[in-house]
Design a protein around this motif. Structure first.
Motif: not given
Length: 827
Positions: A517, A519, A521-525, A572-573
């Motif tokens: 995976k 990520y 800026d904290g978001t899975e892309k 992500a967290s």
């Protein structure tokens, strides 16, 4: 002139410094040759654009060395192409030219000199002005009508010089009598000095830099020791034996032993740029790169120039060549035969037009350690600590620096990188694992092709890489987390955010055992399925470089912070925690808040110098290296009929430098002339003998000689407890023929703490106790002890020795410090 608003012209007193204070420049040159040595490799290469704060210049000596007008029919297209290369391609801000810009055989009378100088020298300067490229010329022999100089030609020299000064309008900070013929300027962190290697003495012409000019030159170098780099240009080479084409082959009088060269050595000049010989020769002598270059336009079919890039820590020097074709007849030249002249037409070859000039040699002078005086002139090893306790510290290599980061400090990359050695904790062949960092990107168009390696572990086959793809890749500059399994890459990717350039962004790559995976800026892309082990590799983890392809580095100016590697597949967290104790199984944790600096290579116990690495060295004659526990020829060390197992064999004139870092107390050796396996005996060879010198941080501590074969060995014993860099010099004394010179049983020895504290009589006084208390309270190592520090018990022992008045070594009544010092000039 227009260029003066781009440089700083300091004023300097005319008095010559009476104390040649040794600065860090004398012992911190950190010079290494990269890439091609000579001209064996001639592959066309592209040039990465300089970082925004770098200074780029070009050097074009002996251009043209013929009387070429402006315009010159049949030449203009080639000249236009060349100036476009210098300005638009190389990005040069100014040009240096070490003389012989025209043929200038203008011998009829002073009026001819004036008229032709206006036409040809004026036209030459105008070409540079039209390209917005200020030019700084060093006068050569052709600027005085070409050699030699009988009386009638000497009468014209003042007119030549007057027109040179009038037309080129150089800085007016030169020595009396040579204003604007010799001068200097400062550009950012570099000093550029032009000297005039032609002098008139007692009615005769000499190729030298002496008298008032030398006084001025030394004063300028002394007053600018705060500059990171010093570049000097003069017309003729100092070190002989260079390649020559269509040249009268002039050299500076005195060569390496000239006071001019010795002053450059004394003050740590980095590069001496010169011409005259119309061919490329590079040579590093006494820590100075002499770079001879230049070529005859209109005669030679391969022409050359130099590109210099001054960065914050490095000076990059690239020598480049391009091919031309000639046609037509010959341009008429006064005082020349019909065919001893330039051709009527010059065209750039198709290959050079298509591929650009070819880099034939690259030299990097790295002063990245010189801003840290704590290294004392020794190579400096910088690390950033791993906060996980796993010992995965990162080694800072090349041009990297600590700057403001995402939170506290970060690392800015300007051609360097950080390397972390392979360890079991970093072996992520078996998932899960996570790699994350913060990055503040700069414009990828500023250098390279846009490939940006943030955190990588890539060997011959690759394991993983968190990066941005190149702009010409099929991914077209997207972000990727690429992992290799079974020889295939699994690569989730995503476009860069709209506000990518110049702002902070968090990147993370996660392989949890079922998917890879990415990520941003904290978001899975993006995510790619995978459930198999990764390819094995023993390559290091690198930040800012791809180990498998080391030319791939971050664009200069990129800043990275908060690098973490976890043996866990984070969600992500769970990303971007502030404390390794609160994070899932971290194995590498860099916040870059501290950088540790240590001098490397210094011995900490009694050591033969032949058993440790030198910082650098130069060896005379044709030898590339010196002998370690053998003569320079590879034979056993042999002096006066006796052979020795330990020692250093060299050939004059040579200098070998060692890092001591004030960790040892004494240097001892026997010096003598090697007999080359019995070939040189009974004084049969060796010319004037060899003078052996021991220098500590640039200052002469001891001198022996001249030593000849029939003198056998002579002993050297000196105190080096305050020495950071030790230099062993074998001077050929004006004649280096067969000067095979040996440093027999050369070794350094340490002291105990009491011996180091005690005075010459072996007792400790109150003032010495006070010095010891200062070292104790500061935790500083005691010089000469191998790096030992004073603890509480050692302090009590010293106080007891002071109180009783007992000698440190009561059995012999002496200490290491009370041994006889063989000083400068002694026998």
């Amino acid at each position: 002139m227009d260029e003066q608003n781009t440089v700083t012209n300091d004023s300097a007193s005319d008095s010559r410094p009476t104390d040649r204070g040794i600065s860090r420049r004398d012992v911190l040159r950190g010079t290494s040759a990269l890439g091609v040595a000579g001209m064996a490799s001639r592959l066309p290469v592209g040039r990465a654009q300089a970082a925004p704060d770098d200074t780029t210049f070009v050097s074009v000596p002996d251009m043209y060395n013929w009387d070429i007008a402006n315009p010159q029919s049949g030449w203009e297209d080639a000249i236009d192409w060349f100036f476009t290369q210098l300005t638009s391609v190389e990005g040069a801000e100014f040009a240096l030219s070490a003389g012989d810009i025209m043929d200038a055989r203008w011998w009829t009378d002073k009026q001819q000199v004036q008229t032709r100088a206006d036409e040809y020298w004026g036209g030459y300067k105008q070409r540079f002005e039209d390209s917005n490229l200020p030019v700084y010329v060093a006068p050569g022999d052709h600027e005085r009508g070409d050699n030699d100089w009988p009386d009638w030609k000497l009468d014209l020299v003042p007119t030549f010089e007057q027109k040179f000064v009038e037309i080129f309008d150089h800085p007016t900070n030169g020595p009396a009598g040579k204003e604007e013929l010799a001068y200097y300027f400062v550009k950012d962190n570099a000093l550029f000095v032009t000297v005039d290697t032609w002098e008139l003495k007692n009615g005769e012409a000499h190729l030298s830099v002496t008298g008032d000019q030398l006084t001025w030159f030394e004063n300028i170098l002394s007053n600018h020791q705060d500059k990171d780099f010093i570049i000097v240009q003069g017309h003729v080479p100092v070190i002989s034996g260079v390649n020559t084409r269509n040249s009268s082959g002039l050299y500076l009088e005195g060569g390496q032993s000239s006071e001019f060269w010795q002053v450059m050595k004394q003050y740590g000049v980095d590069a001496y740029l010169c011409g005259e010989h119309h061919a490329i020769t590079t040579d590093k002598v006494d820590g100075i790169w002499q770079i001879v270059h230049g070529s005859l336009w209109g005669t030679h079919t391969n022409l050359n120039y130099l590109v210099g890039t001054v960065g914050s820590d490095t000076l990059e020097l690239e020598l480049k060549e391009f091919d031309v074709n000639y046609g037509g007849g010959y341009i008429d030249h006064i005082n020349r035969s019909d065919t001893n002249a330039p051709r009527e037409t010059v065209t750039i070859s198709d290959s050079s037009k298509q591929n650009g000039p070819t880099t034939v040699e690259s030299i990097t002078i790295d002063n990245s350690t010189s801003d840290d005086p704590s290294g004392g002139g020794c190579p400096v090893f910088k690390t950033t600590p791993d906060q996980t306790g796993n010992g995965n510290d990162g080694a800072l290599e090349g041009a990297v620096s600590q700057v403001s980061g995402k939170d506290g400090k970060g690392i800015e990359f300007n051609g360097g990188y950080i390397s972390v050695e392979e360890s079991s904790s970093l072996d992520v062949q078996q998932p899960p694992f996570t790699v994350e960092c913060w990055v503040k990107p700069t414009d990828p168009n500023a250098g390279g092709n846009g490939y940006e390696p943030y955190v990588t572990k890539v060997g011959e086959t690759g394991q993983y890489s968190l990066h941005r793809t190149s702009l010409d890749n099929e991914a077209n500059g997207q972000l990727e987390f690429a992992v290799n399994s079974g020889g295939e890459f699994y690569t989730p990717r995503a476009p860069v955010p709209d506000d990518w350039q110049g702002t902070w962004h968090h990147l993370a790559g996660v392989y949890d055992g079922s998917a890879v995976k990415l990520y941003v800026d904290g978001t899975e892309k993006d995510s790619v399925s995978l459930s198999s082990p990764l390819t094995a590799t023993t390559s290091p983890v690198e930040i800012g470089r791809n180990f498998g392809n080391p030319t791939r580095k971050l664009t200069a100016g990129t800043v990275i912070d908060r690098v973490r590697i976890h043996r866990a597949g984070l969600t992500a967290s769970e990303l971007d925690q502030s404390d390794p104790a609160g994070s899932a199984n971290p194995v590498l944790w860099f916040d870059f808040e501290s950088i540790n600096t240590d001098a490397t290579g210094a011995p900490t116990s009694d050591t033969y110098l032949s058993d440790i690495e030198a910082i650098d060295f130069t060896v005379g004659y044709t030898f590339d290296d010196f002998g370690r526990n053998e003569a320079v020829t590879g034979n056993p060390l042999q002096v006066d009929g006796q052979t020795y197992d330990k020692g250093i064999g060299t050939h004059a004139t040579s200098e070998i430098r060692y890092c001591l870092d004030q960790k040892v107390a004494r240097f001892t050796a026997m010096v003598g002339m090697d007999e080359k396996g019995g070939e040189f005996t009974g004084g049969a060879a060796g010319g004037n003998g060899v003078v052996f010198r021991v220098l500590g941080d640039g200052q002469i501590l001891a001198e022996k000689g001249p030593v000849t074969h029939d003198m056998g060995t002579m002993s050297v014993d000196v105190d080096v407890s305050d020495v950071s860099v030790l230099s062993l010099v074998a001077d050929g004394n004006g004649d280096t023929s067969y000067d095979h010179a040996d440093w027999i049983e050369a070794q350094v020895t340490t002291q105990t703490i009491p011996e180091a504290i005690a005075g010459a009589d072996g007792t400790i006084t109150l003032s010495e106790i006070q010095i010891a208390i200062d070292w104790w309270s500061a935790g500083d190592p005691v010089p000469g002890t191998g790096g030992e520090t004073i603890g509480f018990n050692e302090m009590l022992e010293l106080i007891d020795l002071w109180a009783t008045g007992e000698s440190v070594n009561s059995d012999s009544g002496t200490t290491s410090q009370s041994l006889e010092l063989t000083g400068y000039g002694g026998n």
